[in-house]
Design an enzyme around this catalytic site. Structure first.
Site, PDB file in Angstrom:
ATOM      1  CB  CYS A 233      -0.600  -0.054   0.927  1.00  0.00           C
ATOM      2  SG  CYS A 233      -2.003   1.421   1.743  1.00  0.00           S
TER       3      CYS A 233
ATOM      4  N   GLY B  51      -5.784  -5.602 -19.021  1.00  0.00           N
ATOM      5  CA  GLY B  51      -7.359  -5.460 -18.169  1.00  0.00           C
ATOM      6  C   GLY B  51      -7.727  -5.057 -17.340  1.00  0.00           C
TER       7      GLY B  51
ATOM      8  CD  GLU C 188     -11.228  -7.164 -18.484  1.00  0.00           C
ATOM      9  OE1 GLU C 188     -10.019  -6.354 -17.832  1.00  0.00           O
ATOM     10  OE2 GLU C 188     -12.062  -8.363 -18.286  1.00  0.00           O
TER      11      GLU C 188
ATOM     12  CB  ALA D 141      -2.999  -4.071 -14.266  1.00  0.00           C
TER      13      ALA D 141
ATOM     14  N   GLY E  31      -5.115  -9.030 -11.652  1.00  0.00           N
ATOM     15  CA  GLY E  31      -4.961  -9.975 -10.623  1.00  0.00           C
ATOM     16  C   GLY E  31      -3.899  -9.646  -9.945  1.00  0.00           C
TER      17      GLY E  31
ATOM     18  CB  ALA F 263      -5.146  -0.163   2.264  1.00  0.00           C
TER      19      ALA F 263
ATOM     20  CG  HIS G 222     -26.824  24.779  -1.364  1.00  0.00           C
ATOM     21  ND1 HIS G 222     -26.608  24.318  -2.332  1.00  0.00           N
ATOM     22  CD2 HIS G 222     -26.379  26.199  -1.385  1.00  0.00           C
ATOM     23  CE1 HIS G 222     -26.862  25.164  -3.491  1.00  0.00           C
ATOM     24  NE2 HIS G 222     -26.405  26.142  -3.484  1.00  0.00           N
TER      25      HIS G 222
HETATM   26  P1  FAD Z   1       0.691  -5.747   2.223  1.00  0.00           P
HETATM   27  O1  FAD Z   1       0.186  -4.233   2.359  1.00  0.00           O
HETATM   28  O2  FAD Z   1       1.221  -6.532   0.512  1.00  0.00           O
HETATM   29  O3  FAD Z   1       1.890  -5.568   2.864  1.00  0.00           O
HETATM   30  C1  FAD Z   1       2.786  -6.956   3.219  1.00  0.00           C
HETATM   31  C2  FAD Z   1       4.398  -7.313   3.807  1.00  0.00           C
HETATM   32  O4  FAD Z   1       4.261  -8.724   4.583  1.00  0.00           O
HETATM   33  C3  FAD Z   1       5.143  -6.407   2.902  1.00  0.00           C
HETATM   34  O5  FAD Z   1       5.648  -5.619   3.565  1.00  0.00           O
HETATM   35  C4  FAD Z   1       6.089  -8.203   2.987  1.00  0.00           C
HETATM   36  O6  FAD Z   1       7.245  -7.380   2.508  1.00  0.00           O
HETATM   37  C5  FAD Z   1       5.947  -8.531   4.203  1.00  0.00           C
HETATM   38  N1  FAD Z   1       6.301 -10.018   3.998  1.00  0.00           N
HETATM   39  C6  FAD Z   1       5.607 -10.531   3.230  1.00  0.00           C
HETATM   40  N2  FAD Z   1       5.930 -11.766   3.668  1.00  0.00           N
HETATM   41  C7  FAD Z   1       6.859 -11.327   4.747  1.00  0.00           C
HETATM   42  C8  FAD Z   1       7.914 -12.480   5.596  1.00  0.00           C
HETATM   43  N3  FAD Z   1       8.017 -13.593   4.955  1.00  0.00           N
HETATM   44  N4  FAD Z   1       8.586 -11.711   6.112  1.00  0.00           N
HETATM   45  C9  FAD Z   1       9.141 -10.370   6.397  1.00  0.00           C
HETATM   46  N5  FAD Z   1       7.718  -9.896   5.929  1.00  0.00           N
HETATM   47  C10 FAD Z   1       6.930 -10.462   4.908  1.00  0.00           C
HETATM   48  N6  FAD Z   1      -5.786  -0.917  -2.081  1.00  0.00           N
HETATM   49  C11 FAD Z   1      -6.963  -0.178  -2.165  1.00  0.00           C
HETATM   50  O7  FAD Z   1      -7.631  -0.118  -0.559  1.00  0.00           O
HETATM   51  N7  FAD Z   1      -7.166   1.511  -1.991  1.00  0.00           N
HETATM   52  C12 FAD Z   1      -5.959   2.007  -3.034  1.00  0.00           C
HETATM   53  O8  FAD Z   1      -5.742   3.001  -3.454  1.00  0.00           O
HETATM   54  C13 FAD Z   1      -5.542   0.876  -3.622  1.00  0.00           C
HETATM   55  N8  FAD Z   1      -4.637   0.857  -4.776  1.00  0.00           N
HETATM   56  C14 FAD Z   1      -3.608   0.091  -4.840  1.00  0.00           C
HETATM   57  C15 FAD Z   1      -2.774   0.051  -6.429  1.00  0.00           C
HETATM   58  C16 FAD Z   1      -1.560  -0.496  -6.549  1.00  0.00           C
HETATM   59  C17 FAD Z   1      -0.657  -0.063  -7.382  1.00  0.00           C
HETATM   60  C18 FAD Z   1      -2.128  -1.616  -5.658  1.00  0.00           C
HETATM   61  C19 FAD Z   1      -1.050  -2.782  -6.130  1.00  0.00           C
HETATM   62  C20 FAD Z   1      -2.833  -1.813  -4.819  1.00  0.00           C
HETATM   63  C21 FAD Z   1      -2.974  -0.568  -4.458  1.00  0.00           C
HETATM   64  N9  FAD Z   1      -4.571  -1.510  -3.207  1.00  0.00           N
HETATM   65  C22 FAD Z   1      -5.081   0.147  -3.005  1.00  0.00           C
HETATM   66  C23 FAD Z   1      -4.644  -2.717  -2.625  1.00  0.00           C
HETATM   67  C24 FAD Z   1      -3.673  -2.388  -1.613  1.00  0.00           C
HETATM   68  O9  FAD Z   1      -2.814  -2.072  -1.933  1.00  0.00           O
HETATM   69  C25 FAD Z   1      -3.265  -3.838  -0.549  1.00  0.00           C
HETATM   70  O10 FAD Z   1      -4.983  -4.453  -0.318  1.00  0.00           O
HETATM   71  C26 FAD Z   1      -3.203  -3.918   0.555  1.00  0.00           C
HETATM   72  O11 FAD Z   1      -1.648  -3.780   0.335  1.00  0.00           O
HETATM   73  C27 FAD Z   1      -2.562  -5.578   1.911  1.00  0.00           C
HETATM   74  O12 FAD Z   1      -2.622  -5.087   2.877  1.00  0.00           O
HETATM   75  P2  FAD Z   1      -1.770  -6.476   3.507  1.00  0.00           P
HETATM   76  O13 FAD Z   1      -1.084  -5.771   4.557  1.00  0.00           O
HETATM   77  O14 FAD Z   1      -2.250  -6.961   3.797  1.00  0.00           O
HETATM   78  O15 FAD Z   1      -0.601  -6.086   2.460  1.00  0.00           O
HETATM   79  P1  NAI Z   2      -8.728  -6.535 -11.470  1.00  0.00           P
HETATM   80  O1  NAI Z   2      -9.585  -8.066 -10.844  1.00  0.00           O
HETATM   81  O2  NAI Z   2      -9.309  -5.454 -10.391  1.00  0.00           O
HETATM   82  O3  NAI Z   2      -8.774  -6.713 -12.635  1.00  0.00           O
HETATM   83  C1  NAI Z   2      -8.119  -7.637 -13.398  1.00  0.00           C
HETATM   84  C2  NAI Z   2      -8.810  -7.072 -15.113  1.00  0.00           C
HETATM   85  O4  NAI Z   2      -7.911  -8.053 -15.587  1.00  0.00           O
HETATM   86  C3  NAI Z   2      -9.699  -8.275 -14.954  1.00  0.00           C
HETATM   87  O5  NAI Z   2     -11.122  -6.722 -15.287  1.00  0.00           O
HETATM   88  C4  NAI Z   2      -9.683  -9.342 -15.659  1.00  0.00           C
HETATM   89  O6  NAI Z   2     -11.153  -9.327 -16.734  1.00  0.00           O
HETATM   90  C5  NAI Z   2      -8.636  -9.081 -16.711  1.00  0.00           C
HETATM   91  N1  NAI Z   2      -8.274 -10.428 -17.134  1.00  0.00           N
HETATM   92  C6  NAI Z   2      -7.540 -11.326 -17.060  1.00  0.00           C
HETATM   93  N2  NAI Z   2      -7.038 -12.123 -17.390  1.00  0.00           N
HETATM   94  C7  NAI Z   2      -6.661 -11.368 -18.632  1.00  0.00           C
HETATM   95  C8  NAI Z   2      -6.701 -11.529 -19.963  1.00  0.00           C
HETATM   96  N3  NAI Z   2      -5.750 -12.937 -20.188  1.00  0.00           N
HETATM   97  N4  NAI Z   2      -6.745 -10.754 -20.626  1.00  0.00           N
HETATM   98  C9  NAI Z   2      -7.287  -9.709 -20.452  1.00  0.00           C
HETATM   99  N5  NAI Z   2      -7.795  -9.030 -20.056  1.00  0.00           N
HETATM  100  C10 NAI Z   2      -7.399 -10.177 -18.398  1.00  0.00           C
HETATM  101  O7  NAI Z   2      -6.932  -6.671 -10.825  1.00  0.00           O
HETATM  102  P2  NAI Z   2      -5.743  -5.513 -10.673  1.00  0.00           P
HETATM  103  O8  NAI Z   2      -6.591  -4.380 -11.192  1.00  0.00           O
HETATM  104  O9  NAI Z   2      -4.365  -5.787 -11.112  1.00  0.00           O
HETATM  105  O10 NAI Z   2      -6.143  -5.407  -9.192  1.00  0.00           O
HETATM  106  C11 NAI Z   2      -5.684  -5.825  -7.841  1.00  0.00           C
HETATM  107  C12 NAI Z   2      -6.080  -6.188  -7.158  1.00  0.00           C
HETATM  108  O11 NAI Z   2      -5.309  -4.601  -6.301  1.00  0.00           O
HETATM  109  C13 NAI Z   2      -7.462  -5.220  -6.931  1.00  0.00           C
HETATM  110  O12 NAI Z   2      -7.924  -6.779  -6.400  1.00  0.00           O
HETATM  111  C14 NAI Z   2      -8.158  -3.794  -6.351  1.00  0.00           C
HETATM  112  O13 NAI Z   2      -8.723  -4.306  -5.424  1.00  0.00           O
HETATM  113  C15 NAI Z   2      -6.588  -3.676  -5.609  1.00  0.00           C
HETATM  114  N6  NAI Z   2      -6.471  -2.563  -5.456  1.00  0.00           N
HETATM  115  C16 NAI Z   2      -7.424  -1.435  -5.440  1.00  0.00           C
HETATM  116  C17 NAI Z   2      -7.266  -0.019  -5.786  1.00  0.00           C
HETATM  117  C18 NAI Z   2      -8.088   0.776  -5.073  1.00  0.00           C
HETATM  118  O14 NAI Z   2      -9.137  -0.054  -4.467  1.00  0.00           O
HETATM  119  N7  NAI Z   2      -8.288   2.236  -5.370  1.00  0.00           N
HETATM  120  C19 NAI Z   2      -6.643   0.099  -6.354  1.00  0.00           C
HETATM  121  C20 NAI Z   2      -5.241  -0.943  -7.317  1.00  0.00           C
HETATM  122  C21 NAI Z   2      -5.508  -1.732  -6.662  1.00  0.00           C
END
Ligand code: FAD
Ligand code: NAI
Length: 462
Positions: free
Chosen positions: A42, A176, A199, A266, A268, A317, A441
Site C-alpha cells: 500500500c 486488464g 480486456e 494488471a 489481478g 487496504a 449547500h
Molecule cells: P501488503 O500491503 O502486501 O503488505 C505485506 C507486507 O508483508 C509487505 O511489506 C511484505 O514485504 C511483507 N512480508 C511478506 N512476507 C514476509 C515475510 N515472510 N517476512 C517479513 N515480511 C514479509 N487498496 C486500497 O484500498 N486502495 C487503493 O487505492 C489501492 N491502490 C492500490 C494500487 C496498487 C498499484 C496496488 C498494487 C494495490 C493497491 N491497493 C489499494 C491494494 C492494497 O495495496 C492492498 O490491499 C494492501 O496493501 C494489503 O495489505 P496487507 O497488509 O494485507 O499486505
Molecule cells: P482486477 O481483478 O481488478 O482486474 C483484472 C482485470 O484483468 C479483470 O478485468 C480481468 O477480466 C482482466 N483479465 C484477466 N486475464 C486477462 C487476460 N488474459 N487478458 C485480458 N484481460 C484479462 O485486478 P488488478 O487491477 O490487477 O488489481 C488487483 C487488486 O488490487 C484488486 O483486487 C484491487 O482490489 C486492488 N487495487 C485496489 C485499488 C483501489 O482500491 N483503488 C487500486 C489498485 C488495486
C-alpha cells in the site's frame, strides 16, 4: 531469544494497524518486515504512489482543460517526469517514516528481515528465533502472472514497474480493465500517452454495478483511452525498448497484435506466502492459495492467525486494516468484528467511482425486491461550478422497508461521499433517514441526499 505476546509478519496496512492496536491493548508486540521500509504494498508500491501520480496528472488535466474557462490564462504546465517521480517518492517516504514513528510511539519492535514460522509459537528472522504466544500472518499479495507474458519491470511491467517507468511512454498497452489498469492507464493518458486497454471480458471493472461500468468506460473513452474488449491476451514479445502484445478476440477467434513502448500487466493479484514455511506447518489453504481462516481470523494451526490480502475477500487496504484491528482484539480476548457487507470500494480516477453493498444485479439474482434512487451531478450546483457534472449517485433500498442495501457513485469526490452511506448502512438506516438529514449547500453531498429523496417522493433539483 526475545519473547512476545504477538508477532505479526508483514507491515502492510493489515500488519502495521494490527501491531499498533495490539500495543494499545497492552500486548508486547513485534512486527517482522523484510523490505527496507514499513507500510507494505500500500505505502510503497500501491495505494499511496498511485494516488500521488493520479493527483499530479489530474492537476495537469485541470490546467489543460479547465483553467482557461475560469479565466486562468497562460502557458499550460509541461511534464517534468523526474520531478514527478521525486514528488511520488517524497510522498512514500513521509508515509513510511510515519509508520516508523508510530511503531516507536507505541513501543512496537520492528524485527528487520524475512520471517518464517518453524513451529507454532516461534518466528525465525535471519538467524534469530523469537517466541510468540500468538502469530499473525499479514504477508499480503503480489501481482498474478499471465501465461506467455514475461515481466521484466522495464518494458513489460506490473503496477510496481508502471509506477517508476524511465520516461512517459508514447504508447502503453494495459492488459486488464480492472482497478489497477484503469487508474494507471488514466495517469499515463493524462500525461499524453496513447493508452490501449485490452480486456478479456466485455465490461470494465468486473463485479461492479452495470450502469456504472458503462458510464465509467464511456467517460474514460472520452478522456482518450482506447478499449479492446472481449480479447484474451496470448503472449507478449519484448525487446529492450518495445513490446508486442498478441491477443485473440473471443467472439471470432481472430488474432491481433498491438505494439507499444510499455505494457502494463494488471490481471489481478495473488496471496504472497513464500518462505513462511506454511507447508511444513500443515496450515490449511484455500484452492486459490489463500490462507484459510475462521470468523476470528484463526488458521487451522492454534495460535496462528492471518489477515489482509493473504486471506479471502477484496484485496483492499482498508479491509486489511479492519481485519488487523479486529484480529488484535480477538488475540486480546475481546470481540473484534468486521462487517464484510459494508466495505466500500473506490477507484481514484476522475471522476472517481465508489461503491458499497449490493448491486442491482446481485439483488435480481437473489430475487429480492428493491427500489433505486438516482441523481445526476448535473443537478448539483457545486459540481457544475467545478466542471464536475458528469456522473451520478445511485442508492438501492429495500422495496418494502426502505433500508439502504447498496450505493454506487461515479462523480466528483465519490470516494469520500460513499462513507455517509456506509455509516447509514452500519446503523441500518433507511433511504428516508438520509433524505431527512440536512446537508450543507453547496456541497457534492447534496447529490447523495437527492438520490435518497429519489428513493421516496423524488429529488428536488431534477
Ligand atoms: P501488503 O500491503 O502486501 O503488505 C505485506 C507486507 O508483508 C509487505 O511489506 C511484505 O514485504 C511483507 N512480508 C511478506 N512476507 C514476509 C515475510 N515472510 N517476512 C517479513 N515480511 C514479509 N487498496 C486500497 O484500498 N486502495 C487503493 O487505492 C489501492 N491502490 C492500490 C494500487 C496498487 C498499484 C496496488 C498494487 C494495490 C493497491 N491497493 C489499494 C491494494 C492494497 O495495496 C492492498 O490491499 C494492501 O496493501 C494489503 O495489505 P496487507 O497488509 O494485507 O499486505
Ligand atoms: P482486477 O481483478 O481488478 O482486474 C483484472 C482485470 O484483468 C479483470 O478485468 C480481468 O477480466 C482482466 N483479465 C484477466 N486475464 C486477462 C487476460 N488474459 N487478458 C485480458 N484481460 C484479462 O485486478 P488488478 O487491477 O490487477 O488489481 C488487483 C487488486 O488490487 C484488486 O483486487 C484491487 O482490489 C486492488 N487495487 C485496489 C485499488 C483501489 O482500491 N483503488 C487500486 C489498485 C488495486
Amino acid at each position: 531469544m526475545a519473547s512476545y505476546d504477538v508477532i505479526i509478519i508483514g507491515s502492510g496496512p493489515g500488519g502495521y494497524v494490527c501491531a499498533i492496536r495490539c500495543a494499545q491493548l497492552g500486548l508486547k508486540v513485534a512486527c517482522v518486515e523484510g523490505c527496507d521500509t514499513l507500510g507494505g504494498t500500500c505505502l510503497n508500491v500501491g495505494c499511496i504512489p498511485s494516488k500521488a501520480l493520479l493527483h499530479a496528472s489530474h492537476m495537469l488535466h485541470e490546467a489543460e482543460h479547465n483553467f482557461a474557462a475560469m479565466g486562468l490564462k497562460g502557458k499550460s504546465p509541461t511534464v517534468d517526469w523526474k520531478q514527478m517521480m521525486s514528488y511520488k517518492e517524497d510522498t512514500i517516504g513521509q508515509n513510511t517514516k510515519g509508520i516508523e514513528f508510530l511503531f516507536k510511539k507505541n513501543k512496537v519492535d520492528w524485527l528487520k528481515g524475512w520471517g518464517s514460522i518453524p513451529e507454532a509459537g516461534r518466528v525465525k528472522v535471519g538467524d534469530e528465533v523469537h517466541e510468540a504466544k500468538n502469530i499473525i500472518i499479514a504477508s499480503g499479495s503480489e501481482p498474478a502472472s499471465l501465461p506467455g507474458v514475461e515481466v521484466d519491470e522495464k518494458v513489460v511491467v506490473t503496477s510496481t514497474g508502471a509506477l517508476e517507468l524511465g520516461k512517459v511512454p508514447k504508447k502503453l498497452v494495459v492488459i486488464g480493465a480492472g482497478v489497477i489498469g484503469l487508474e494507471l492507464g488514466s495517469v499515463y493518458a493524462r500525461l499524453g500517452t496513447e493508452v490501449t486497454v485490452v480486456e478479456f471480458l466485455d465490461v470494465v471493472t468486473p463485479g461492479m454495478d452495470a450502469e456504472i461500468q458503462k458510464t465509467f468506460q464511456r467517460t474514460l473513452k472520452k478522456q482518450g483511452l482506447t478499449f479492446v474488449m472481449g480479447a484474451a491476451v496470448q503472449k507478449t514479445e519484448a525487446t529492450k525498448t518495445r513490446a508486442k502484445v498478441h491477443y485473440k478476440m473471443r467472439k471470432d477467434d481472430s488474432e491481433h497484435v498491438i505494439e507499444a513502448d510499455a505494457v502494463l500487466v494488471a490481471t489481478g493479484r495473488k496471496p504472497f506466502t513464500e518462505g513462511l514455511g506454511l507447508d511444513a506447518l500443515g496450515l490449511e489453504m484455500s484452492p486459490r492459495g489463500q490462507i484459510a481462516v475462521n470468523d476470528k481470523w484463526e488458521t487451522s494451526v492454534k495460535g496462528i492467525y492471518a489477515i489482509g490480502d493473504v486471506i479471502d475477500g477484496p484485496m483492499l487496504a482498508h479491509k486489511a486494516e479492519d481485519e488487523g484491528m479486529a484480529a488484535a482484539e480477538q488475540v486480546a480476548g475481546k470481540h473484534g468484528h468486521v462487517n464484510y457487507g459494508v466495505i466500500p470500494g473506490v477507484i481514484y480516477t476522475h471522476p472517481e467511482v465508489a461503491n458499497v453493498g449490493a448491486t442491482e444485479e446481485t439483488l435480481k439474482d437473489e430475487g429480492r425486491a428493491y427500489k433505486v434512487g438516482k441523481f445526476s451531478f448535473m443537478g448539483n450546483g457545486r459540481a457544475k461550478a467545478n466542471f464536475a457534472g458528469d456522473g451520478f449517485v445511485k442508492i438501492i433500498a429495500d422495496k418494502e422497508t426502505d433500508r439502504i442495501l447498496g450505493a454506487h457513485i461515479i462523480g466528483p469526490a465519490a470516494g469520500d461521499l460513499i462513507h455517509e452511506i456506509c455509516v447509514a448502512m452500519e446503523f441500518g438506516a433507511s433511504a428516508e433517514d438520509l433524505a431527512m438529514t440536512c446537508h450543507a449547500h453547496p456541497t457534492y453531498s447534496e447529490a447523495v441526499r437527492e438520490a435518497a429523496l429519489a428513493c421516496g417522493d423524488g429529488p428536488i433539483h431534477m
